[in-house]
Design an enzyme around this catalytic site. Structure first.
Site, PDB file in Angstrom:
ATOM      1  N   GLU A 118       8.486  -5.057  -1.126  1.00  0.00           N
ATOM      2  CA  GLU A 118       7.340  -4.156  -0.963  1.00  0.00           C
ATOM      3  C   GLU A 118       7.741  -2.705  -1.170  1.00  0.00           C
ATOM      4  OE1 GLU A 118       4.702  -5.703  -1.062  1.00  0.00           O
ATOM      5  OE2 GLU A 118       5.377  -7.664  -0.390  1.00  0.00           O
ATOM      6  N   ASN A 142       0.834  -1.198   0.000  1.00  0.00           N
ATOM      7  CA  ASN A 142       0.000   0.000   0.000  1.00  0.00           C
ATOM      8  C   ASN A 142       0.875   1.256   0.000  1.00  0.00           C
ATOM      9  OD1 ASN A 142      -2.225  -1.876   0.889  1.00  0.00           O
ATOM     10  ND2 ASN A 142      -0.976  -1.860   2.729  1.00  0.00           N
TER      11      ASN A 142
END
Length: 884
Positions: free
Chosen positions: A301, A268
């Site tokens: 990530e 995210n």
């Protein structure tokens, strides 16, 4: 949530949305029982779209109010959709929607859910629709402004994507925080966290002089285990800017660790939410592998910030656009962090071993699909080794074809063209090719892109002929790709083959890259004065199965002399595999020949080789990989043959194992460096073999030493290694050692996961007709420390047995399949994503030997007959039965 059937989505049916959402304002009044979500969606008609009604996704939501431009609007709410048949006629309008959701009841861990005493989100792939009504598709990208309101005592930490604009106090002991993400993103990248957390913080200055705040949030009491994660995050930021010129683009970057999480981590924008497994580590509780995985996943990530976030997928069929590319980037990061060439080679070997173990099996099973799938019923089922690991190999082939500098030029062009867009795999490949005109990739791009379109693992056949009179060596390469579900006939693919020719004493005669683009091609090497030994597919330059026709003599040359570490390791694996396969058809124990044993002895005693390489080279091919080479598959026989080979290596090399054990003790303080980790790996390999031989001969010394090491080891790698040595040898001391390990693990969920997993992975005793490992696992289901609701705990026990212990799972009495079906149905009720992943344990049921084959099919059919399966699980079991 439950569906009898699922709609099939087809890539060829993609169409842009009729409406775009350009800006989003979300306000959350957070409560575990009932969270109120108010949305203000700034909507714009797609001028080139089909028009018609506005259709928003929403699942398990209680709809309270809908307004358009401040006025009531007629709508329909049905089948998890909010439909406005007659939206405002204006080109742009604001839609306001108010709804509630119930995080405490959300056991799927998709959307907004409760873990421990906090609230967390997971929105990839389609979780945002479980939070608010939205155009929940990756090509709809919007700028988000988010206001969070909650009880301050219960949720003192309030986080969302982007930069913190404002925070303050509210009446009634509540507080608020306002976050703004200036970069447009799809809803799957949305995140929020409301919990009682503490943070490790670090300020860094980028090359452009801009200061950034890095934060890692964890539960109170865990802060001391975040040092390595922070170091990994800092290294990731520095590496991405240095290697690809990609800087951190927000004021801060946050990582939050959560106990209950379906995946490893989620990228995210600016607020990465992680499984605690990939954040928390110290010497006492984490192994060397854990430290490496944290560095790799943190890097992965973070690298998504550009390859996945700034440029995202047009649709979910393009998932490998972000995942394959980012796996490649995290592999390159890890190799660069490893330092010397030997350590880099070890990491490449481990990556290939993982690819073969997981992805090659997937390519040969019911769920075989291209890197870019053509259809899906549940997109969560396509977060697969094919999309990730094979996708990374496709990117690596591009890198091989254009070189490091050429790939960097291609990445630069990719961002110049597509920053802020949702695009396809074709856009990426085109950018790399266009930045490198004249390259093999540019000249054969259409052929190369077949890697995205065709499932299956190609077979590469190589045969060479040397002509003494002309001093010419002719190498003929031929490729074929076996049929896959829905793909019977496949076209040739572009296969880069890094090749060298060696003399029998290891002298290199020639080296070049061969580019195979047709079904069969010949390549000529001139000036070759003697019959060479070919070293092909160096560095594993393409994800294929190689048949080069080498006999044992040729493989021994490569094992002893090849300058390419991957092919040196591969030669040893092929020698071992050859002996396993020769022994499988019979019933007797295999007898290892002197040539193989002496080759293994030479590797073990070669102090010039990296200890991690020696540990890998002395590890026999695992049972799952062996099973891929034969049909029908008898897991019990494979296990028995492999165990017998281990017994013989333990006995034949006993003095060598003792020397390796003594020479690889780490005397200085613990650090998870490649050299220390390699020494521990080789020492633990030696200990396992010494305990195995001691148990077989009745000698109590080495089991006693291993038990003492379980109690006294100063790091988890050595403690777990010693415990596994006892378990793997079925030592009488194993139960005591397990009890000690469990006692020391109290209060640490990740260490308890190891305790469960070690028992589920224990070797099945030969000819055991009793309860065996499965009986132990059934007993552990009732252990007070076990919960099926926690994904890590479920994976540590149920998945470890069904997917990691073939001989214990594929029992001839079918008890393993009964267990699988029971756990599958229990999981599907609460967490369909997790259930679908467990279902994959029987992907290749149709190659099992009888009676396992029939029993496995019956178990799948029983599950498929249930009327209320989730779409996730139904897709898996339906496809499995279609392979009959």
């Amino acid at each position: 949530m439950k569906e009898g059937t699922a709609t099939v989505v087809r890539r060829e049916d993609y169409a842009p949305p009729a409406y775009w959402i350009r800006e989003v304002e979300l306000t959350f009044d957070l409560d575990p029982a009932k969270t109120i979500v108010a949305s203000r969606l700034h909507i714009e008609r797609n001028a080139s779209g089909p028009g018609g009604p506005l259709v928003l996704h929403g699942e398990d939501l209680n709809l309270l109010r809908v307004q358009a431009d401040g006025q009531s609007v007629s709508f329909r709410h049905e089948d998890n959709l909010l439909v406005i048949d007659q939206p405002p006629v204006a080109e742009r309008f604001v839609l306001e929607v108010r709804n509630t959701c119930a995080p405490a009841k959300n056991t799927q861990l998709s959307g907004l859910y409760e873990s421990g005493s906090g609230l967390f989100t997971q929105c990839e792939a389609e979780g945002f629709r479980r939070i608010a009504f939205f155009l929940d598709r990756p090509d709809v990208m919007a700028v988000f402004k988010v206001t969070l309101r909650a009880d301050k005592r219960r949720y003192p930490t309030l986080l969302s994507n982007g930069n913190l604009l404002e925070q303050g106090e509210l009446d009634g002991g509540r507080h608020f925080a306002v976050w703004h993400d200036p970069f447009p993103k799809p809803s799957y990248l949305f995140a929020l966290v409301a919990a009682d957390l503490v943070a490790r913080e670090q300020r860094i200055v980028a090359r452009n002089g801009r200061e950034h705040l890095l934060q890692i949030y964890v539960n109170r009491g865990d802060l001391g285990r975040t040092e390595h994660a922070m170091a990994s995050l800092m290294a990731s930021v520095v590496w991405d800017e240095a290697r690809f010129g990609l800087p951190l683009d927000l004021e801060r970057f946050m990582v939050v660790a959560v106990d209950d999480f379906n995946m490893g981590a989620m990228e995210n924008k600016g607020l990465n939410i992680f499984n605690t497994k990939y954040v928390l580590a110290d010497a006492a509780t984490a192994t060397d592998d854990d430290f490496f995985d944290i560095e790799s996943v943190i890097g992965h990530e973070y690298f998504h910030n550009w390859t996945g976030n700034r440029i995202t997928c047009r649709d979910w069929f393009q998932l490998s656009l972000k995942e394959g590319l980012t796996v490649f980037r995290d592999q390159e990061f890890s190799m660069d962090m490893a330092g010397d060439e030997s350590a880099r080679a070890v990491q490449r070997i481990e990556a290939v071993a993982n690819l073969r173990r997981s992805q090659f099996a997937e390519d040969a099973g019911a769920m075989a699909h291209p890197v870019r799938p053509d259809t899906y019923a549940a997109i969560d089922n396509f977060y697969t080794a094919t999309v990730y690991e094979k996708g990374a190999e496709v990117v690596r082939m591009m890198h091989t074809l254009v070189g490091r500098d050429g790939f960097a030029r291609g990445m630069k062009l990719y961002f110049e063209r597509h920053d802020g867009q949702a695009v396809t795999c074709d856009h990426f490949a085109q950018a790399i090719a266009d930045a490198n005109p004249g390259s093999a990739l540019s000249e054969h791009l259409d052929v190369f892109k077949r890697w995205y379109a065709q499932a299956g693992t190609p077979r590469l056949h190589a045969r060479g002929q040397w002509d003494a009179e002309t001093r010419r060596y002719t190498l003929t390469l031929r490729q074929d790709n076996p049929p896959s579900p829905g793909q019977a006939n496949k076209l040739p693919q572009l296969i880069p083959v890094q090749a060298a020719l060696l003399t029998p004493d290891g002298h290199e005669l020639a080296q070049r890259m061969l580019v195979l683009t047709e079904a069969e091609q010949r390549f000529v090497f001139d000036g070759i004065d003697s019959a060479p030994v070919p070293s092909l597919l160096r560095g594993f330059s393409a994800p294929v199965v190689l048949d080069d026709g080498l006999d044992d003599e040729g493989l021994l040359v490569l094992l002893k002399h090849d300058a390419d570490a991957f092919n040196r390791w591969e030669a040893g694996q092929r020698l071992a595999l050859r002996r396993v396969l020769a022994a499988l058809p019979g019933t007797d124990a295999p007898v290892l020949d002197a040539a193989f044993i002496e080759a293994m002895r030479a590797v073990l005693n070669d102090g010039t080789l990296h200890p991690a390489f020696r540990a890998l080279a002395l590890t026999l091919p695992d049972e799952a990989y062996i099973a891929e080479q034969v049909s029908p598959v008898d897991p019990a026989r494979i296990h028995a043959v492999r165990e017998a080979m281990l017994d013989q290596l333990a006995a034949a090399l006993q003095p060598d194992w003792q020397r390796a054990w003594a020479a690889n003790q780490v005397r200085e303080g613990y650090r998870p460096t490649p050299l220390q980790a390699g020494m521990r790996a080789l020492a633990n390999r030696a200990l396992a073999m010494l305990v195995r031989q001691a148990v077989a001969s009745g000698d109590p010394v080495w089991p006693g030493r291993a038990y003492q090491r379980v109690k006294d080891a100063t790091n988890m790698t050595d403690r777990q290694g010693a415990l596994w040595a006892l378990i793997g040898a079925r030592s009488a001391l194993a139960p005591q050692a397990l009890a000690h390990f469990h006692s020391a693990a109290q209060g640490n969920a990740l260490v308890l996961d190891k305790w469960f997993s070690l028992q589920a992975m224990a070797p099945e005793a030969p000819g055991d007709a009793g309860a065996g490992v499965l009986g132990q696992v059934r007993a552990l289901l009732k252990h007070p420390d076990f919960s099926l609701r926690n994904p890590n705990r479920a994976r540590s026990l149920v998945f470890a047995l069904c997917m990691g212990n073939p001989a214990a799972f594929h029992r001839i009495d079918a008890a393993g399949y009964v267990f699988w079906a029971e756990q599958l149905l229990a999981l599907d009720v609460m967490n369909p994503q997790l259930a679908a992943r467990l279902a994959r344990a029987l992907d290749r049921w149709n190659v099992l030997a009888e009676p396992c084959r029939s029993a496995a099919r019956e178990a799948i059919a029983r599950v498929a007959a249930k009327p209320d399966l989730s779409a996730d699980l139904r897709e898996i079991v339906t496809r499995a039965l279609e392979t009959e």
